[in-house]
Design a protein around this motif. Structure first.
Motif, short mmCIF file in Angstrom:
data_model
loop_
_atom_site.label_atom_id
_atom_site.label_comp_id
_atom_site.label_asym_id
_atom_site.label_seq_id
_atom_site.Cartn_x
_atom_site.Cartn_y
_atom_site.Cartn_z
N SER A 162 -5.23 6.75 -4.36
CA SER A 162 -5.93 5.59 -4.92
C SER A 162 -5.80 5.51 -6.43
N ARG A 166 -5.31 -1.92 0.67
CA ARG A 166 -5.55 -0.82 1.61
C ARG A 166 -4.22 -0.17 2.02
N SER A 167 -3.29 -1.02 2.38
CA SER A 167 -1.99 -0.55 2.84
C SER A 167 -1.25 0.22 1.73
N GLU A 169 -3.07 3.64 1.23
CA GLU A 169 -2.94 4.60 2.34
C GLU A 169 -1.50 5.00 2.62
N SER A 170 -0.56 4.12 2.37
CA SER A 170 0.80 4.35 2.92
C SER A 170 1.95 4.27 1.92
#
Lengths: 267, 267
Positions: free
Chosen positions: B2, B261-262, B265-266
């Motif tokens: 993050s 978010r994507s 996280e990824s």
């Protein structure tokens, strides 16, 4: 180019809507000398029927698919590949085309290792049965669904680990024409080219897996590629492999006539 | 991951259904710090509007398209590329992304020579205006419609003919993830990576040009790729470029939340 018509081999997937008997009959009527059957279309007496029609099998499509999530599944693939070798031998096809992938989980390095292990396991069995293995680099757009081997360089890196009479590469114009390394890698491939496949790249391309065009209908410089394949010393059958469902819309005799013309004029 | 959110740049083509003002507003509301505008969406006061919203432009997409059938047309492309440099400078974007193709007639070697000539003609002008040129290798499936530069090796072969502060490469996960040379070429790219773009490769891929997935929805090993890009020394903005018309189906605030978010996280 018409003198090359005796090298034309009809790859069966070009008429996937027909069964093997229909394709054999159509090839014989069209005057073709070669056919490349696919495993999912085989019948028990396929070899006899091909020979009775005066044809020869240029290859069997296809083995491979080595990567799998578990060791047990990989052993199943190995067994299935040995069965493919048996089938090729029964067809008197001296070449089994290998499609090497995909990665079951997106782990490309692991899948690529499994491809090498799969070929290592298969090669001695194939050699015993007089069947050569042809590693086909597929277009990188097929990496998710079909193959983790996506360049000729990579196919040659694999093939060169084996005897030059036993493991080589299948050069498919559609799969390799984009490659900036093409010239250099085809030079390197001398003596290792076991097959040459032709079709054409349509603009726009509307389907990743089944949007191929007839030779001359797209943008591939097929004469240039053919010269490079010739220079690599390949003088065997040239398979016409035009994967496109719209082929089913033509009566088979018309499709064969189009292929003959397109092959003579543009391959 | 993050902590990396301050590196997220929203590439405008991800919301191609909106105009630039709407995208600027949505980026600011989502708390993003960067935006990458596309030329076809620019308005005369784009730079002021981006700055007024507290954003910075990570790049301008896109110049290039050097190959053309006639010398007169190539001169027009050159002039248009100088205009793109002016636009990037006005946005205070220090990077112009170059899309290098397609071949007007299927002659790849000729088109590739024209790409080099086009960059040679543009580089001094760009350097004078403080705009770096980023050569983006596009996926080989886009060779017919977009780019004759299809591998990172090829992009680097071009970039290395120029000053390392002036011409480099754009690494887009979607375009390069398939490449067996990826590791070696990203090592070679140290100091030449001017941008990093992320999205994901869906299986099946249903559209050659506009079928991209959100990070984490596909099969690309983005953490591995990110580690390679980090190791090449790149620490600038990371553009989220998810070309997919289905993005228009989401309200923009929801799309931005998904991207955040994507990305966290990824990517």
């Amino acid at each position: 180019m018409s003198a090359d018509l005796d090298r034309l081999s009809f790859n069966q997937i070009t008429a996937d809507h027909l069964d093997l008997g229909q394709v054999i009959e159509a090839c014989a009527e069209a005057g073709f000398g070669w056919i490349a059957p696919w495993r999912h279309k085989l019948v028990p007496d396929a070899g006899e029927r091909i020979r009775a029609a005066g044809l020869r099998a240029s290859s069997l499509c296809r083995g491979g698919f080595f990567p799998a999530p578990s060791a047990a599944e990989r052993r199943e693939r190995d067994a299935d590949n040995r069965a493919a070798v048996d089938e090729a031998a029964a067809l008197a096809a001296d070449l089994l085309v290998l499609v090497c992938g995909p990665a079951p989980d997106g782990d490309l390095p692991a899948a690529r290792r499994q491809v090498l292990e799969g070929i290592e396991a298969l090669a001695p069995y194939a050699a015993e049965h007089g069947v050569r293995l042809g590693i086909e680099a597929l277009h990188p757009m097929m990496i998710g669904e079909r193959s983790v081997v996506v360049t000729l360089a990579q196919a040659l890196d694999l093939a060169e680990r084996f005897d030059a009479g036993e493991v080589g590469v299948v050069v498919d114009a559609y799969h390799v024409w984009w490659d900036p390394e093409l010239e250099r890698q085809l030079e390197r491939a001398a003596g290792r080219v076991f097959a040459y496949h032709v079709s054409d790249w349509l603009v726009p391309t509307t389907d990743v897996l089944a949007g191929r065009g007839m030779m001359g209908d797209g943008v591939i410089d097929l004469p240039r590629l053919r010269a490079l394949v010739d220079a690599a010393g390949y003088d065997g059958p040239i398979e016409v492999e035009v994967i496109n469902p719209s082929n089913a819309e033509l009566p088979i005799a018309e499709l064969m006539a189009r292929i003959r013309r397109s092959f003579a004029e543009s391959s």
